[in-house]
Design a protein around this motif. Sequence first.
Motif, PDB file in Angstrom:
ATOM      1  N   LYS A   2       0.869  -1.175   0.000  1.00 19.70           N
ATOM      2  CA  LYS A   2       0.000   0.000   0.000  1.00 19.70           C
ATOM      3  C   LYS A   2       0.906   1.226   0.000  1.00 19.70           C
ATOM      4  O   LYS A   2       1.973   1.212   0.609  1.00 19.70           O
ATOM      5  CB  LYS A   2      -0.884  -0.004   1.250  1.00 19.70           C
ATOM      6  N   PRO A   3       0.489   2.302  -0.654  1.00 14.43           N
ATOM      7  CA  PRO A   3       1.309   3.520  -0.657  1.00 14.43           C
ATOM      8  C   PRO A   3       1.638   3.939   0.779  1.00 14.43           C
ATOM      9  O   PRO A   3       0.779   3.907   1.645  1.00 14.43           O
ATOM     10  CB  PRO A   3       0.412   4.543  -1.340  1.00 14.43           C
ATOM     11  N   ASP A   4       2.915   4.280   0.983  1.00 12.51           N
ATOM     12  CA  ASP A   4       3.403   4.589   2.317  1.00 12.51           C
ATOM     13  C   ASP A   4       3.938   6.016   2.270  1.00 12.51           C
ATOM     14  O   ASP A   4       4.857   6.311   1.506  1.00 12.51           O
ATOM     15  CB  ASP A   4       4.522   3.578   2.648  1.00 12.51           C
ATOM     16  N   VAL A 329       3.202   0.240 -16.742  1.00 11.00           N
ATOM     17  CA  VAL A 329       2.044  -0.432 -16.145  1.00 11.00           C
ATOM     18  C   VAL A 329       2.509  -1.641 -15.341  1.00 11.00           C
ATOM     19  O   VAL A 329       2.036  -1.889 -14.224  1.00 11.00           O
ATOM     20  CB  VAL A 329       1.031  -0.848 -17.231  1.00 11.00           C
ATOM     21  N   ALA A 330       3.461  -2.386 -15.902  1.00 13.12           N
ATOM     22  CA  ALA A 330       3.955  -3.591 -15.223  1.00 13.12           C
ATOM     23  C   ALA A 330       4.652  -3.215 -13.914  1.00 13.12           C
ATOM     24  O   ALA A 330       4.420  -3.853 -12.876  1.00 13.12           O
ATOM     25  CB  ALA A 330       4.909  -4.356 -16.134  1.00 13.12           C
ATOM     26  N   LEU A 331       5.474  -2.174 -13.938  1.00 11.54           N
ATOM     27  CA  LEU A 331       6.188  -1.799 -12.711  1.00 11.54           C
ATOM     28  C   LEU A 331       5.202  -1.328 -11.647  1.00 11.54           C
ATOM     29  O   LEU A 331       5.309  -1.719 -10.478  1.00 11.54           O
ATOM     30  CB  LEU A 331       7.242  -0.724 -13.004  1.00 11.54           C
ATOM     31  N   HIS A 334       3.615  -4.405 -10.187  1.00 14.00           N
ATOM     32  CA  HIS A 334       4.491  -5.186  -9.304  1.00 14.00           C
ATOM     33  C   HIS A 334       4.721  -4.460  -7.980  1.00 14.00           C
ATOM     34  O   HIS A 334       4.841  -5.105  -6.936  1.00 14.00           O
ATOM     35  CB  HIS A 334       5.816  -5.513 -10.002  1.00 14.00           C
ATOM     36  N   ILE A 335       4.777  -3.138  -8.014  1.00 11.53           N
ATOM     37  CA  ILE A 335       4.905  -2.391  -6.757  1.00 11.53           C
ATOM     38  C   ILE A 335       3.645  -2.610  -5.913  1.00 11.53           C
ATOM     39  O   ILE A 335       3.705  -2.794  -4.698  1.00 11.53           O
ATOM     40  CB  ILE A 335       5.170  -0.890  -7.031  1.00 11.53           C
ATOM     41  N   ALA A 344       9.462  -6.308  -5.750  1.00 12.89           N
ATOM     42  CA  ALA A 344       8.733  -5.703  -6.873  1.00 12.89           C
ATOM     43  C   ALA A 344       9.655  -5.541  -8.078  1.00 12.89           C
ATOM     44  O   ALA A 344       9.292  -5.897  -9.208  1.00 12.89           O
ATOM     45  CB  ALA A 344       8.166  -4.344  -6.463  1.00 12.89           C
ATOM     46  N   PHE A 345      10.868  -5.025  -7.831  1.00 11.95           N
ATOM     47  CA  PHE A 345      11.798  -4.794  -8.944  1.00 11.95           C
ATOM     48  C   PHE A 345      12.242  -6.123  -9.558  1.00 11.95           C
ATOM     49  O   PHE A 345      12.393  -6.232 -10.780  1.00 11.95           O
ATOM     50  CB  PHE A 345      13.017  -3.982  -8.474  1.00 11.95           C
TER      51      PHE A 345
END
Length: 469
Positions: A2-4, A329-331, A334-335, A344-345
Amino acid sequence: MKPDHRQTLTIAGAGLAGALLAALLARAGWQVEVFEKRADPREVGYEGGRSINLALAERGLHALRQAGLHDAVLAQAVMMRGRMVHFADGRTALQRYGKDDSEAIWSVHRGRLNLLLLDAAQAAGAKLHFHARLDHVDFDAQRARFIDDRDGSRREHAFDMLIGADGAGSALRGAMHAVAPLGERFESLGHGYKELEIPPATDGGFRIEANALHIWPRGRYMCIALPNTERTFTVTLFLPQHAGQGAPGFDALPDATSARTLFEYDFADALANIPGFDADWSAHPVGQLATLYLDRWHLDGRAVLLGDAAHAMVPFHGQGMNCAFEDCVALARHIDDADDFAAAFAAFEAERLPNARAIQQMALENYLEMRDRVDDADYLLQRDLERLLAIRHPERFVPRYSMVSFRRVPYATALARGRVQRELLIEATRGCLRIEDVDLAAADAMAMARLEPLEELPLPGETFQSTTG
Ligand code: FAD
Ligand code: E0Q
């Protein structure tokens, strides 16, 4: 994840990929900062340098859809239904790209597209910094240095992680390489390009067919032209760097007069529509073309590369930007999916690196096909059969061009199925001169035996939804 809000995602480069990625991540709720070496194009106008317009296809359009920009971009694009081939004897023929107008590609202006993406990134909450060239990275201290090239002044920036969208000459790639080698390999094509302009006709209209990608194949070199909304065309000459074996090269064209002689001989109908030929030739530089291969795209959870910074390719499939947008979009997905940035990377690299290799190869193959084969009899017969099989087996036989341009199956799948299909076409047309000579029942049987239905293959990340978008 989740965005932190204690973490910021720092992106180097606000070109096509950097700006779109910033928009996607900011829309998903992340704090995003973007550093771009050039001036804000919204203030100073777009100071392009590289190709004026680009072909946008389904992969790129799909990514723009995720950012809510699909309609706005298409409103500024010119539809290209197919390839208009200009033969050496002056004849022309339109080779359609798809089955109908639902399968077309779009000519978009690089500068305007970049402006739209920057506005979207900013509107979504990303912080944009211009005149900030990434210069040095201390990965241990997690500090980056940026330089303002107007006065050489420096600024330091503490980062949580760095994302390199800084193009083929990526400074982040260089900094990562100094810490842990990436296995970098550049393969120069040995051919360069130069851009020229076809202005509007005296009545204000397009001088040649508007809704096509024009191509003048001449064996070892070629010209193309893409339409602009201003009713102009950007012409690009692709030519060997060095003359040899009877073929011309940029090194043997020292001035506009010698270039004009080449055009009078090989591209007379194009030249007739380029009134500013001499000025364009003298003013525009020769661009270089190369493929960049890396073995690794990330440094644990601290840095990752995407777009041209990770996998620059030759432009002959018109997929560099489309692939870079698909990367974005893919990155972002994955994040969203992973537990931390390192995971994620790593997952991003595992998914995308083999696909980047596949489109790089297809782009190289397309140069030979475009410049040398589009007017060849065997090739045209194989294309005829391909069209027929695509109608007879729509779920199985999807031309490679369509898999790349109108579908989103992984590029590696397009490459692998394309090989099977090409073999099939060669076998089924062997000894045939016309499509009527082909044993269709035998071709049908081969298609059924060798090709699984395409739609049963899962698409990567079909379920990804950004949290707020
Ligand atoms: P870029 O667009 O190069 O953006 C990189 C950004 O980073 C730039 O804004 C740059 O100023 C900035 N930057 C660089 N270094 C630094 C630094 N140290 N610090 C901060 N910022 C930095 N693709 C298609 O899909 N369709 C086409 O028809 C097509 N035609 C092409 C024709 C030609 C002749 C060429 C050369 C390419 C073509 N491409 C096409 C490919 C396409 O241009 C690229 O794949 C695409 O631009 C990649 O986007 P990017 O954001 O990764 O890199
Ligand atoms: C496309 C659209 C620079 C460039 C861009 C392109 C294409 C080509 C030839 C070139 C490939 C094609 N193509 O027509 O097969 O589809 O983008 Cl040279």
